[in-house]
Write a protein that holds these residues in place. Structure first.
Motif, PDB file in Angstrom:
ATOM      1  N   SER A  56      48.428 -95.975 -39.199  1.00  0.00           N
ATOM      2  CA  SER A  56      48.311 -94.958 -38.157  1.00  0.00           C
ATOM      3  C   SER A  56      48.052 -95.566 -36.781  1.00  0.00           C
ATOM      4  O   SER A  56      48.286 -94.912 -35.766  1.00  0.00           O
ATOM      5  CB  SER A  56      47.184 -93.976 -38.503  1.00  0.00           C
ATOM      6  N   GLY A  57      47.580 -96.813 -36.739  1.00  0.00           N
ATOM      7  CA  GLY A  57      47.278 -97.428 -35.448  1.00  0.00           C
ATOM      8  C   GLY A  57      48.001 -98.730 -35.198  1.00  0.00           C
ATOM      9  O   GLY A  57      47.780 -99.369 -34.165  1.00  0.00           O
ATOM     10  N   SER A  58      48.875 -99.155 -36.109  1.00  0.00           N
ATOM     11  CA  SER A  58      49.546-100.446 -35.990  1.00  0.00           C
ATOM     12  C   SER A  58      51.035-100.313 -36.273  1.00  0.00           C
ATOM     13  O   SER A  58      51.434-100.030 -37.407  1.00  0.00           O
ATOM     14  CB  SER A  58      48.915-101.457 -36.970  1.00  0.00           C
ATOM     15  N   SER A  59      51.856-100.526 -35.247  1.00  0.00           N
ATOM     16  CA  SER A  59      53.304-100.440 -35.450  1.00  0.00           C
ATOM     17  C   SER A  59      53.781-101.551 -36.384  1.00  0.00           C
ATOM     18  O   SER A  59      54.736-101.359 -37.149  1.00  0.00           O
ATOM     19  CB  SER A  59      54.041-100.516 -34.110  1.00  0.00           C
ATOM     20  N   ARG A  68      53.187-100.358 -39.857  1.00  0.00           N
ATOM     21  CA  ARG A  68      54.136 -99.281 -40.184  1.00  0.00           C
ATOM     22  C   ARG A  68      55.504 -99.842 -40.540  1.00  0.00           C
ATOM     23  O   ARG A  68      56.116 -99.441 -41.523  1.00  0.00           O
ATOM     24  CB  ARG A  68      54.291 -98.314 -38.995  1.00  0.00           C
ATOM     25  N   SER A 110      46.263 -89.030 -41.522  1.00  0.00           N
ATOM     26  CA  SER A 110      46.801 -89.721 -40.355  1.00  0.00           C
ATOM     27  C   SER A 110      47.795 -90.795 -40.754  1.00  0.00           C
ATOM     28  O   SER A 110      48.831 -90.978 -40.092  1.00  0.00           O
ATOM     29  CB  SER A 110      45.661 -90.345 -39.543  1.00  0.00           C
ATOM     30  N   GLU A 111      47.495 -91.522 -41.811  1.00  0.00           N
ATOM     31  CA  GLU A 111      48.398 -92.583 -42.278  1.00  0.00           C
ATOM     32  C   GLU A 111      49.707 -92.006 -42.808  1.00  0.00           C
ATOM     33  O   GLU A 111      50.790 -92.539 -42.526  1.00  0.00           O
ATOM     34  CB  GLU A 111      47.692 -93.425 -43.343  1.00  0.00           C
ATOM     35  N   ALA A 125      51.759 -90.786 -39.875  1.00  0.00           N
ATOM     36  CA  ALA A 125      52.304 -91.921 -39.128  1.00  0.00           C
ATOM     37  C   ALA A 125      53.539 -92.487 -39.817  1.00  0.00           C
ATOM     38  O   ALA A 125      54.527 -92.839 -39.155  1.00  0.00           O
ATOM     39  CB  ALA A 125      51.233 -93.008 -38.978  1.00  0.00           C
ATOM     40  N   CYS A 153      55.169 -93.078 -35.973  1.00  0.00           N
ATOM     41  CA  CYS A 153      54.421 -93.086 -34.717  1.00  0.00           C
ATOM     42  C   CYS A 153      52.955 -93.389 -34.971  1.00  0.00           C
ATOM     43  O   CYS A 153      52.474 -93.304 -36.102  1.00  0.00           O
ATOM     44  CB  CYS A 153      54.540 -91.723 -34.023  1.00  0.00           C
ATOM     45  N   SER A 154      52.236 -93.755 -33.909  1.00  0.00           N
ATOM     46  CA  SER A 154      50.794 -93.934 -34.006  1.00  0.00           C
ATOM     47  C   SER A 154      50.130 -92.568 -34.013  1.00  0.00           C
ATOM     48  O   SER A 154      50.549 -91.659 -33.287  1.00  0.00           O
ATOM     49  CB  SER A 154      50.266 -94.754 -32.826  1.00  0.00           C
ATOM     50  N   THR A 155      49.110 -92.421 -34.850  1.00  0.00           N
ATOM     51  CA  THR A 155      48.392 -91.151 -34.902  1.00  0.00           C
ATOM     52  C   THR A 155      46.909 -91.323 -34.602  1.00  0.00           C
ATOM     53  O   THR A 155      46.273 -90.449 -34.061  1.00  0.00           O
ATOM     54  CB  THR A 155      48.541 -90.490 -36.293  1.00  0.00           C
ATOM     55  N   THR A 203      43.763 -94.777 -34.039  1.00  0.00           N
ATOM     56  CA  THR A 203      43.408 -96.186 -34.157  1.00  0.00           C
ATOM     57  C   THR A 203      42.293 -96.335 -35.176  1.00  0.00           C
ATOM     58  O   THR A 203      41.364 -95.541 -35.207  1.00  0.00           O
ATOM     59  CB  THR A 203      42.950 -96.746 -32.798  1.00  0.00           C
TER      60      THR A 203
END
Length: 266
Positions: free
Chosen positions: A99-102, A105, A125-126, A129, A134-136, A138
């Motif tokens: 959810s916070g790391s491209s 992902r 959130s994960e 994402a 996309c980021s949702t 951090t």
């Protein structure tokens, strides 16, 4: 198919009888708890991470769990995953931190396409994402409270897998059926590793019976253990570490009578 205490008990008893070996490539923060909860359930954990041994190790197991908290071990996940896929073993991916790391992902999506997992389990959130690329949020905590269940169903159908979003209510789908599990307790979000432990337990359940019903049964089982541990924690005036220990205790002390708390519906 409804999820009854009898069905959950049958799976739990089978795990205890067969003692399946579950190969866990998981992060250092939760590796000990993941090993202990599998032992408490009657399964047998192995935590092999080195790329030069994982293919051989995973060939002798019933299921593989790849946790993206161990992103540094991606090569090992890919190698073990290809073997597990070829052998028809259950594979669970836990997309920790996507959810916070491209980077996570992208690597997670590549792994999904390459090793064809049986199941993906993450927090709301994960899961969002992954589905929306996309980021949702951090960090590894879930910031989402709602999720598009139809989008989940479509994603699961596209990749021929079981998708689970864990939260206040767990959403479980295989692209056809959608199960909602309302078991669990808020204290589960207050300790490190409740999600990671849920994922390795899915390895044990799906390694025993690879079906969406088995996944839903596992969600109920873990949630019930959390409820019982919370009640005991409150009764003794304990805090989060008391709850953590009692949570694993309740897995080892589970009975069919306790499983009557199951709150799963379609």
């Amino acid at each position: 198919m409804s999820i009854s205490e009898k069905y959950i008990a049958e799976l739990y008893n089978k795990i205890q009888e067969e003692r399946p070996i579950i190969h866990c490539i998981t992060n250092a923060v939760t590796v000990n708890d993941c090993a202990n909860i599998l032992l408490a359930a009657g399964a047998s954990p192995t935590m092999a991470h080195h790329p030069l041994e994982v293919e051989e190790i995973t060939a002798g197991t019933k299921a593989l769990v790849c946790n993206f908290g161990a992103i540094a071990d991606y090569e090992a996940m890919e190698k073990a995953g290809r073997v597990a896929d070829e052998l028809g073993h259950a594979i669970v991916i836990d997309p920790v931190g996507v959810s916070g790391s491209s980077y996570r992902r992208e690597k997670c999506q590549t792994l999904i396409e390459n090793i064809h997992p049986t199941c993906i389990r993450g927090n709301y959130s994960e899961i969002r994402a992954l589905m929306e690329h996309c980021s949702t949020v951090t960090g590894v905590d879930s910031g989402d409270k709602n999720l598009d269940t139809e989008a989940m169903r479509q994603y699961a159908d596209k990749y021929h897998l079981i998708m689970i979003a864990s939260g206040e209510k767990d959403i479980i789908t295989d692209g056809t059926a959608i199960y909602i599990c309302e078991n669990g307790d808020a204290k589960m979000a207050k300790i490190t590793g409740s999600g990671c432990m849920s994922s390795v337990m899915l390895g044990a359940f799906l390694g025993t019976e690879p079906s969406v019903q088995s996944a839903a049964a596992c969600c109920a089982f873990v949630g019930i253990a959390g409820e019982l541990a919370s009640e005991k924690t409150d009764a003794c005036g304990g805090g989060t570490m008391t709850f953590r220990n009692l949570f694993i205790d309740e897995v080892s002390l589970m009975t069919q009578e306790k499983m009557s708390r199951c709150k799963v519906h379609i």
